[in-house]
Scaffold this motif. Structure first.
Motif, mmCIF file in Angstrom:
data_model
loop_
_atom_site.group_PDB
_atom_site.id
_atom_site.type_symbol
_atom_site.label_atom_id
_atom_site.label_comp_id
_atom_site.label_asym_id
_atom_site.label_seq_id
_atom_site.Cartn_x
_atom_site.Cartn_y
_atom_site.Cartn_z
ATOM 1 N N ASP A 163 -8.223 0.273 6.619
ATOM 2 C CA ASP A 163 -8.555 -1.008 7.249
ATOM 3 C C ASP A 163 -7.583 -2.097 6.796
ATOM 4 O O ASP A 163 -7.067 -2.862 7.606
ATOM 5 C CB ASP A 163 -9.989 -1.434 6.907
ATOM 6 N N VAL A 164 -7.341 -2.149 5.486
ATOM 7 C CA VAL A 164 -6.415 -3.144 4.938
ATOM 8 C C VAL A 164 -5.012 -2.889 5.457
ATOM 9 O O VAL A 164 -4.298 -3.808 5.872
ATOM 10 C CB VAL A 164 -6.430 -3.115 3.388
ATOM 11 N N PHE A 165 -4.625 -1.626 5.464
ATOM 12 C CA PHE A 165 -3.283 -1.264 5.918
ATOM 13 C C PHE A 165 -3.081 -1.665 7.378
ATOM 14 O O PHE A 165 -2.044 -2.208 7.745
ATOM 15 C CB PHE A 165 -3.047 0.236 5.748
ATOM 16 N N ASP A 166 -4.098 -1.412 8.205
ATOM 17 C CA ASP A 166 -3.999 -1.746 9.631
ATOM 18 C C ASP A 166 -3.961 -3.249 9.878
ATOM 19 O O ASP A 166 -3.331 -3.713 10.809
ATOM 20 C CB ASP A 166 -5.189 -1.151 10.401
ATOM 21 N N SER A 167 -4.662 -4.010 9.036
ATOM 22 C CA SER A 167 -4.779 -5.443 9.295
ATOM 23 C C SER A 167 -3.707 -6.268 8.587
ATOM 24 O O SER A 167 -3.470 -7.408 8.923
ATOM 25 C CB SER A 167 -6.159 -5.944 8.868
ATOM 26 N N SER A 168 -3.052 -5.671 7.592
ATOM 27 C CA SER A 168 -2.042 -6.420 6.838
ATOM 28 C C SER A 168 -0.656 -5.875 7.138
ATOM 29 O O SER A 168 -0.390 -4.702 6.938
ATOM 30 C CB SER A 168 -2.329 -6.306 5.338
ATOM 31 N N LYS A 169 0.210 -6.746 7.603
ATOM 32 C CA LYS A 169 1.548 -6.295 7.979
ATOM 33 C C LYS A 169 2.564 -6.507 6.855
ATOM 34 O O LYS A 169 3.724 -6.188 7.009
ATOM 35 C CB LYS A 169 2.012 -7.047 9.236
ATOM 36 N N ASN A 170 2.112 -7.054 5.732
ATOM 37 C CA ASN A 170 3.098 -7.418 4.707
ATOM 38 C C ASN A 170 3.027 -6.537 3.460
ATOM 39 O O ASN A 170 3.492 -6.914 2.402
ATOM 40 C CB ASN A 170 2.943 -8.889 4.314
ATOM 41 N N ILE A 171 2.454 -5.348 3.576
ATOM 42 C CA ILE A 171 2.385 -4.460 2.418
ATOM 43 C C ILE A 171 3.748 -3.795 2.219
ATOM 44 O O ILE A 171 4.349 -3.285 3.164
ATOM 45 C CB ILE A 171 1.266 -3.416 2.608
ATOM 46 N N ASP A 172 4.239 -3.821 0.965
ATOM 47 C CA ASP A 172 5.560 -3.268 0.664
ATOM 48 C C ASP A 172 5.502 -1.851 0.105
ATOM 49 O O ASP A 172 6.488 -1.127 0.151
ATOM 50 C CB ASP A 172 6.272 -4.171 -0.362
ATOM 51 N N LEU A 173 4.341 -1.486 -0.458
ATOM 52 C CA LEU A 173 4.233 -0.184 -1.122
ATOM 53 C C LEU A 173 2.764 0.202 -1.188
ATOM 54 O O LEU A 173 1.904 -0.657 -1.377
ATOM 55 C CB LEU A 173 4.798 -0.285 -2.546
ATOM 56 N N VAL A 174 2.498 1.493 -1.026
ATOM 57 C CA VAL A 174 1.133 1.988 -1.174
ATOM 58 C C VAL A 174 1.105 2.941 -2.370
ATOM 59 O O VAL A 174 1.932 3.847 -2.463
ATOM 60 C CB VAL A 174 0.649 2.734 0.096
ATOM 61 N N PHE A 175 0.163 2.687 -3.259
ATOM 62 C CA PHE A 175 -0.050 3.538 -4.421
ATOM 63 C C PHE A 175 -1.371 4.249 -4.172
ATOM 64 O O PHE A 175 -2.417 3.619 -4.160
ATOM 65 C CB PHE A 175 -0.120 2.662 -5.681
ATOM 66 N N LEU A 176 -1.326 5.541 -3.954
ATOM 67 C CA LEU A 176 -2.457 6.260 -3.379
ATOM 68 C C LEU A 176 -2.982 7.361 -4.295
ATOM 69 O O LEU A 176 -2.271 8.310 -4.604
ATOM 70 C CB LEU A 176 -1.995 6.861 -2.041
ATOM 71 N N ASP A 177 -4.232 7.218 -4.699
ATOM 72 C CA ASP A 177 -4.897 8.269 -5.466
ATOM 73 C C ASP A 177 -5.348 9.354 -4.492
ATOM 74 O O ASP A 177 -5.786 9.052 -3.386
ATOM 75 C CB ASP A 177 -6.117 7.667 -6.191
ATOM 76 N N LEU A 178 -5.236 10.611 -4.890
ATOM 77 C CA LEU A 178 -5.674 11.697 -4.000
ATOM 78 C C LEU A 178 -7.182 11.877 -4.012
ATOM 79 O O LEU A 178 -7.785 12.281 -3.032
ATOM 80 C CB LEU A 178 -5.014 13.025 -4.415
ATOM 81 N N ASN A 179 -7.795 11.584 -5.148
ATOM 82 C CA ASN A 179 -9.219 11.862 -5.315
ATOM 83 C C ASN A 179 -10.036 10.614 -5.013
ATOM 84 O O ASN A 179 -10.231 9.779 -5.876
ATOM 85 C CB ASN A 179 -9.464 12.344 -6.747
ATOM 86 N N LEU A 180 -10.498 10.480 -3.771
ATOM 87 C CA LEU A 180 -11.245 9.299 -3.346
ATOM 88 C C LEU A 180 -12.667 9.695 -2.943
ATOM 89 O O LEU A 180 -12.904 10.832 -2.570
ATOM 90 C CB LEU A 180 -10.520 8.635 -2.162
ATOM 91 N N PRO A 181 -13.593 8.732 -2.990
ATOM 92 C CA PRO A 181 -14.994 9.069 -2.723
ATOM 93 C C PRO A 181 -15.301 9.429 -1.269
ATOM 94 O O PRO A 181 -16.213 10.199 -1.012
ATOM 95 C CB PRO A 181 -15.752 7.807 -3.140
ATOM 96 N N ASP A 182 -14.563 8.887 -0.309
ATOM 97 C CA ASP A 182 -14.912 9.166 1.086
ATOM 98 C C ASP A 182 -14.092 10.302 1.695
ATOM 99 O O ASP A 182 -14.617 11.313 2.092
ATOM 100 C CB ASP A 182 -14.858 7.899 1.943
ATOM 101 N N PHE A 183 -12.782 10.142 1.763
ATOM 102 C CA PHE A 183 -11.961 11.287 2.144
ATOM 103 C C PHE A 183 -10.715 11.308 1.288
ATOM 104 O O PHE A 183 -10.373 10.319 0.666
ATOM 105 C CB PHE A 183 -11.625 11.344 3.631
ATOM 106 N N ASP A 184 -10.070 12.460 1.236
ATOM 107 C CA ASP A 184 -9.004 12.593 0.242
ATOM 108 C C ASP A 184 -7.748 11.817 0.625
ATOM 109 O O ASP A 184 -7.565 11.410 1.768
ATOM 110 C CB ASP A 184 -8.703 14.062 -0.066
ATOM 111 N N GLY A 185 -6.916 11.623 -0.372
ATOM 112 C CA GLY A 185 -5.692 10.859 -0.196
ATOM 113 C C GLY A 185 -4.749 11.456 0.835
ATOM 114 O O GLY A 185 -3.989 10.736 1.474
ATOM 115 N N PHE A 186 -4.806 12.780 1.001
ATOM 116 C CA PHE A 186 -3.955 13.411 2.017
ATOM 117 C C PHE A 186 -4.268 12.858 3.403
ATOM 118 O O PHE A 186 -3.382 12.614 4.208
ATOM 119 C CB PHE A 186 -4.153 14.935 2.035
#
Length: 129
Positions: free
Chosen positions: A48-71
């Motif tokens: 949601d944040v990624f879709d609504s924000s156009k100024n993100i320079d980098l994403v730091f992504l954990d694979l193990n998330l509570p809803d669906f995985d980082g992949f």
């Protein structure tokens, strides 16, 4: 000793991390870099944040998330943006995770525990890319 060699002023980093202690570590570790951090706790909020924000320079992504995985998050980010650097990080090094991450379009892959030094260098390397 805190390193002050890195200056990420004007950089926005989306950190997708569900563990509170890890989130606090990122805030503390990146405080001296002046980066703007957006911390989210699950994959859906990240998207949601990624879709609504156009100024993100980098994403730091954990694979193990509570809803669906980082992949899944990585796949969806790559559908809409092939350019943004994505660093995948995980605490549980399962066989194939690193390869899968790169196959899905990750720019970098690191395992926890992460040192401040490694974190800052990894971000610096990927922001230059």
């Amino acid at each position: 000793m805190m390193s002050t060699d890195f200056d990420f002023t004007d950089k926005v980093i989306l950190i997708v991390e569900d563990i509170d202690t890890s989130s606090r570590f990122y805030k503390a570790a990146l405080k001296t870099t002046n980066a703007k951090l957006i911390l989210v706790e699950n994959g859906q909020t990240a998207l949601d944040v990624f879709d609504s924000s156009k100024n993100i320079d980098l994403v730091f992504l954990d694979l193990n998330l509570p809803d669906f995985d980082g992949f899944e998050v990585l796949k969806r980010i790559r559908k809409v943006n092939k350019e943004i650097p994505v660093v995948v990080q995980t605490a549980y090094m399962l066989s194939g995770e690193e390869e899968t991450s790169y196959n899905l379009g990750a720019n970098d892959f690191i395992t926890k525990p992460i040192t401040i030094d490694v974190l800052q260098k990894t971000i610096a390397n990927n922001l230059k890319a």
